[in-house]
Structure formats: structure tokens, C-alpha cells
Scaffold this active site. Structure first.
Site, PDB file in Angstrom:
ATOM      1  N   SER A   1       0.931  -1.497   0.113  1.00 31.66           N
ATOM      2  CA  SER A   1       0.299  -0.030   0.005  1.00 31.66           C
ATOM      3  C   SER A   1       0.895   1.275  -0.194  1.00 31.66           C
ATOM      4  O   SER A   1       1.564   1.069  -0.631  1.00 31.66           O
ATOM      5  CB  SER A   1      -1.130   0.175   1.351  1.00 31.66           C
ATOM      6  OG  SER A   1      -2.124   0.933   1.231  1.00 31.66           O
TER       7      SER A   1
ATOM      8  N   ASP B   1      -2.811   5.449  -4.123  1.00 34.81           N
ATOM      9  CA  ASP B   1      -1.187   5.764  -3.678  1.00 34.81           C
ATOM     10  C   ASP B   1      -1.004   4.783  -4.341  1.00 34.81           C
ATOM     11  O   ASP B   1      -1.652   4.331  -5.283  1.00 34.81           O
ATOM     12  CB  ASP B   1      -2.290   5.085  -2.565  1.00 34.81           C
ATOM     13  CG  ASP B   1      -2.750   3.647  -2.216  1.00 34.81           C
ATOM     14  OD1 ASP B   1      -3.254   3.518  -3.244  1.00 34.81           O
ATOM     15  OD2 ASP B   1      -3.154   3.226  -1.441  1.00 34.81           O
TER      16      ASP B   1
ATOM     17  N   ASP C   1      -0.713   1.354  -5.018  1.00 36.83           N
ATOM     18  CA  ASP C   1      -1.933   0.235  -5.880  1.00 36.83           C
ATOM     19  C   ASP C   1      -3.363   0.516  -5.535  1.00 36.83           C
ATOM     20  O   ASP C   1      -4.040  -0.184  -6.534  1.00 36.83           O
ATOM     21  CB  ASP C   1      -1.730  -1.071  -4.621  1.00 36.83           C
ATOM     22  CG  ASP C   1      -2.847  -0.506  -2.887  1.00 36.83           C
ATOM     23  OD1 ASP C   1      -2.649   0.524  -2.578  1.00 36.83           O
ATOM     24  OD2 ASP C   1      -3.594  -1.785  -2.674  1.00 36.83           O
TER      25      ASP C   1
ATOM     26  N   ASP D   1      -6.033   1.338  -3.927  1.00 35.63           N
ATOM     27  CA  ASP D   1      -7.536   1.366  -3.157  1.00 35.63           C
ATOM     28  C   ASP D   1      -7.270   2.787  -3.058  1.00 35.63           C
ATOM     29  O   ASP D   1      -8.389   2.529  -2.745  1.00 35.63           O
ATOM     30  CB  ASP D   1      -6.663   0.396  -2.666  1.00 35.63           C
ATOM     31  CG  ASP D   1      -6.233  -0.032  -1.794  1.00 35.63           C
ATOM     32  OD1 ASP D   1      -5.276   0.640  -1.428  1.00 35.63           O
ATOM     33  OD2 ASP D   1      -6.084  -0.712  -0.843  1.00 35.63           O
TER      34      ASP D   1
END
Length: 574
Positions: free
Chosen positions: A146, A305, A307, A309
Site C-alpha cells: 500500500s 496511492d 496500489d 485502492d
């Protein structure tokens, strides 16, 4: 074995990966570093695992990744041949070793005769969730840490519905992972053999097209976009992560043509070289986007961010500055627009429901009440939102309209079962266009909501406590709060205490049960409807204190936040 024996076992292992061998030899004189790398196994919990990349049982490396995947393979095998045949979808982000870990996962599955569908290039977490559902896979793996610092990577497991595993299944998987003790000798099939036998397949463009097609359902008012799409000025940055390709295509396909990008952050970069932290929660991450916004007089700045999500916003004020909004503020704006737009089109179902975490703001709930939308609180972790969506689809009792967590995670349409920053990107562009057509900036719009419903403000204090001592300290803090319940925070009385670990709610002399799974969370509701919550992080060595205050004025709310924070710091030594 103690950590020194484990270290020697790794050091003496003749087939040890060369880069890990080099890492061990480089730090052979640093005993404290070696102890931290070997004193325990990297924890595999309900959210998977996350850690520093390097050699050791307490690090992210090909062996700990194989261990996690071996556990997943055993978990799938237990469910029978049909589940094995469905295979596992695997995606990865821009971090160091992400692709290598993805392929190692696939080859470990292949050793069990389980097919893996691996994305040929980096892709966002929400597309992995979508792929699990589209491919009807038995499970999914996302290699990501993340928004953690560059030295980290992680491993998340998804169930067949595309959501992260709920508690029971997560516990079962964790048991299998922990049963794998000899992690240096886990079988992984040769890559060439895996591809030849059809156990390793690379995917990409076809799933991109299907996901982008599904994204069209996020749009509520295409006529509005047709009117405003060419004039609305958007700056978008993926913060060196996975969001660029799909984000750009998603905005373009629905009609937002005036989109500018932060060139230095558009390309994947595992070192996240232009930011201290690739986290859209951090105002400093918006520095280059703000520079670009000022240059073109942008209406809104959007960041995802690594990734993709989570999503953050910076909005233009009346003075021409840009202010970064909180996750709760973004959710409040989305809720106001989504429910209003559906109401105007008479497309808001009577049994609509919004889902949010127990540590998220109450303002979206108040807005939902205005439109007749029920709010249901769930535990922290988007898997609990996904679990509820699945429940509604089974019993047809409610219709999901929106879900969010204060930590910048949002979901509009349930073709994905996790936070989806690409969906949020599309919705933010549409709602910005709506408010602009009404003569408001997003900054104006949030203050209009405060004027209508009262001022709400939240603050999260996140305290990192590394190593063995850190874990012990976090446990001590939670034990202390349970043994000595605070009577007030600041000068405001505590009127209700919820302990989600014991699943009890205490209000005055009465006690009742909480119908949620057990979780190590304490929440204190105050006499003025403000609240404070405390929970250890499920993915990092941190303890988090959540503060939410409400009042008639912004000044009064800020004073309460300061008083509550001072009180917390006086009670807890950190």
C-alpha cells in the site's frame, strides 16, 4: 530454535537465494538487525502480511512469500478439486520485488497443480479484486505494501467473491500458513514447466477492457459530464504507483478531456523518489500536484496511492490555495452528490444502504439520513464491507449504494469488493463537475455541508512501535484502558463505552451485546456526540487513536480536537 540458530540455518543453506545471502553477509556484524530479522516469523494475519524486504523469517522475501502461498495452496486443496481447477489471480504493484514475489507465488501454487493467472504488468488492487470475480477464480493474491515506505512489501489474499477473507476463513488460512515451518524447502515448480503445463498464464488487456467497461456504471449523470467534461481542469497523480494507465483511460472514456498529469510521478518508481511518503493522506505528497494545479488553475487535484485502492484530494480555496481534504470530508462530499443525483433522477432505491467503518465520521450518516439512506457500521477493514455486500445479494434485504473508510478508501459499485480508487477518481471528477456547475468549488461544498449539518472534524494519531518491545507496549496500553475506563476526555463526559473485543456496549449501568465479530478496538462516545476510538493496526506495528468532534462552529471543533488529543497524550506515554 532461538534466533541465532535460525540465522545460522539460513546462512548455511547451500541453495539460499544469492541476493539474500549477500544481505546476510553484509549485516553479519549488526546483531540487533539480525535479531529483528530472525526472532520471529513475519506475522500472517487477517489482512495477509507486510514487512521490510530482506533476509530473515521476519522479512518479506521469496521464502516467506512461498510459505504464505503454500498455506493458501493447502487451504484451497482442502476445499476440493473444483476449487483447485478455478485457479488463483495474482497482481502486483510498483514496489521492489513485487513481480518476483508474484511469480514465486504462482510457481508455488503450480507445485500443487493450481493454476495461476498473473498480470503481465503491474495493476491496481481493485483490478485484482475484479479479476478474481471475472475469472471465477478460487482466490486472489495482491503483492503490495500500500502506502508504506519503499523498503516494505506485502501480500494480501482475496476470496472467491473478490473481497479480502472474512475472519473465519482468514483464521483457517492463517492456521495453514503457520503449519508450514520449514520455509527454505517449499517446492516451487520451474517457470518454464509451469507455463508449458498451463499452470502459469499471463493476463492483462482483456481484463483491463472488462474492468473499464464496468467503470461506466459508476457514472450517474452523463449529460452533466458532456456539459462540463471539456472545461473541468483536473490534475491527477498516481504517486509513482499503479493508477496511471487505468485512471487516465477511465477519465477519458466518460468524457473528461482536460486532465493534466504530474509527469515526474506518472511512471512507476519503487523508491517513490519525489515524495517522503507515497500516501495521499499526507499533504506533503501533493506538493508537485499543487505546483501543477497553480500553473493551470485546476479545479481539483487527485492522488492515488501505489496500489490505487486509496484516493486523496486537494481542492482550491477562494484565495486560490489548495487544501488537502480528509478521507471523511471526501466521503461526505461523495455521499451528498451520489444520493442527491440519484434522488433527482428518481433512481435511489427505498432500501438503500451505506456501509462505513466504526472509526469513520458520522457526517456521511447524517447526510444519508436526509436522503432516507440507512447507515450500517462495520469493523475496520474493507473486507467487512465486502462481507455485507455479499449478504445483501443473498437475502435481497438491502441495496448497497456506497461504502467507505476514513483511511481514504471508497467503493461505489460492487463489481469490485475492496477499496477502489479508480472508481473514486471517476466519481470525484463527476461530483466536481456538478458543484462547479452550481457555482461551488469542492471547498465551498464541504463548508455548505457544515453549515447545514454542523461542523465535524476528525484526527488520527498513529504511533509506530517496532519490534518486541513495541508489541508489548501496545498490549499494555490496551490492557490499561480496559482496566481503568476513562470517565471523560477533555471536560466532556464519557457516556458509552464499546469494547469490540468482548463485544459489549456499556451505557450507564446497562450493558448489551455488540453484533459484530470480536476485534481489539475500544470506542468512547461522549456527551456531545464526539467520540474517541483506540485500536492496534492490523497490518503495521502501530497503535491508532481516532478522534471525532462535532459542534456548531469550526473554531469550537478544533478546540475540542486539541483538548482530546492533549488528554490522550497525558494518559498514554508515547
Amino acid at each position: 530454535m532461538d534466533w541465532k540458530e535460525t540465522y545460522q540455518t539460513w546462512l548455511n543453506y547451500s541453495k539460499l537465494d544469492k541476493s539474500l545471502k549477500k544481505d546476510l553477509e553484509k549485516h553479519k556484524e549488526d546483531e540487533s538487525r539480525l535479531e529483528d530479522a530472525f526472532y520471529t516469523s513475519l506475522e500472517f494475519g487477517t489482512a495477509g502480511m507486510r514487512g521490510i524486504i530482506g533476509a530473515g523469517t521476519n522479512r518479506m522475501n521469496i521464502y516467506t512469500v512461498r510459505q504464505a502461498t503454500e498455506g493458501l495452496a493447502l487451504f484451497i486443496e482442502e476445499q476440493g478439486e473444483k476449487m483447485k481447477e478455478r485457479g488463483v489471480a495474482i497482481a502486483y504493484d510498483s514496489r521492489h520485488m513485487s513481480k518476483e514475489f508474484a511469480v514465486e507465488s504462482a510457481l508455488t501454487l503450480a507445485a500443487h497443480g493450481i493454476k495461476a493467472y498473473v498480470f503481465e504488468e503491474l495493476r491496481p488492487t481493485p483490478e485484482l479484486s475484479f479479476a478474481v470475480r471475472h475469472l471465477k477464480a478460487a482466490a486472489g493474491i495482491m503483492i503490495t505494501a500500500s502506502h508504506n515506505p519503499p523498503e516494505y512489501n506485502g501480500y494480501k489474499v482475496y476470496g472467491e467473491d473478490g473481497g479480502q477473507l472474512p475472519p473465519k476463513e482468514a483464521d483457517d488460512l492463517t492456521t495453514y500458513v503457520r503449519s508450514v515451518t520449514d520455509i527454505l524447502s517449499i517446492d516451487a515448480l520451474d517457470r518454464e514447466k509451469a507455463e508449458k503445463e498451463g499452470l502459469l498464464t499471463f493476463v492483462g488487456n482483456d481484463i483491463d477492457r472488462k474492468y473499464l467497461e464496468a467503470l461506466r456504471t459508476v457514472t450517474i449523470d452523463q449529460d452533466l459530464i458532456d456539459r462540463q467534461g471539456r472545461s473541468l481542469k483536473i490534475v491527477f497523480t498516481p504517486l509513482h504507483g499503479t493508477g496511471q494507465m487505468l485512471g487516465e483511460k477511465a477519465l477519458k472514456q466518460i468524457g473528461f478531456k482536460n486532465v493534466s498529469f504530474v509527469d515526474k510521478q506518472s511512471e512507476p518508481d519503487p523508491d517513490f523518489s519525489t515524495v517522503k511518503s507515497p500516501n495521499p493522506e499526507d499533504p506533503a505528497a501533493f506538493k508537485l500536484a499543487i505546483d501543477k494545479g497553480k500553473e493551470i488553475d485546476a479545479d481539483v487535484l487527485i492522488a492515488t496511492d501505489p496500489d490505487a485502492d486509496r484516493l486523496g484530494l486537494a481542492v482550491r480555496t477562494a484565495k486560490g490555495h489548495y487544501e488537502v481534504l480528509s478521507g471523511n470530508q471526501i466521503a461526505a462530499l461523495m455521499v451528498e452528490y451520489i444520493f442527491k443525483a440519484h434522488s433527482l433522477k428518481e433512481s435511489l432505491p427505498k432500501n438503500s444502504v451505506m456501509l462505513k467503518s466504526i472509526v469513520s465520521s458520522n457526517l456521511p450518516s447524517v447526510i444519508g439520513d436526509k436522503y432516507g439512506v440507512e447507515t450500517i457500521d462495520v469493523l475496520t477493514g474493507f473486507k467487512f464491507i465486502a462481507e455485507k455486500i455479499k449478504e445483501f445479494e443473498t437475502d435481497h434485504s438491502k441495496i448497497f449504494m456506497y461504502g467507505f473508510e476514513e483511511s481514504y478508501g471508497y467503493l461505489i459499485q460492487p463489481f469490485v469488493r475492496d477499496k477502489d480508487a479508480i472508481q473514486a477518481l471517476v466519481m470525484v471528477a463527476e461530483m466536481t463537475a456538478y458543484f462547479k456547475e452550481q457555482g461551488y468549488s469542492l471547498f465551498d461544498a464541504i463548508h455548505e455541508l457544515y453549515h447545514e449539518h454542523g461542523h465535524y472534524e476528525e484526527k488520527t494519531i498513529s504511533v509506530k512501535m517496532d519490534g518486541m518491545e513495541g508489541t508489548e507496549k501496545i498490549n499494555e496500553i490496551m490492557s490499561s484502558l480496559r482496566s481503568q475506563t476513562p470517565e471523560k476526555f477533555g471536560d466532556i463526559q464519557v457516556i458509552m463505552v464499546e469494547d469490540f473485543k468482548t463485544q459489549t456496549r456499556q451505557k450507564g449501568s446497562s450493558e448489551e451485546g455488540i453484533e459484530l465479530p470480536p476485534a481489539n478496538v475500544l470506542k468512547y462516545t461522549l456527551a456531545d456526540s464526539s467520540w474517541i476510538a483506540v485500536r492496534p493496526s492490523g497490518t503495521e506495528p502501530k497503535i491508532k487513536f481516532y478522534i471525532s468532534a462535532c459542534d456548531d462552529s469550526g473554531v469550537a471543533v478544533k478546540e475540542k480536537i486539541e483538548a482530546f488529543e492533549a488528554d490522550i497524550r497525558s494518559r498514554i506515554d508515547f
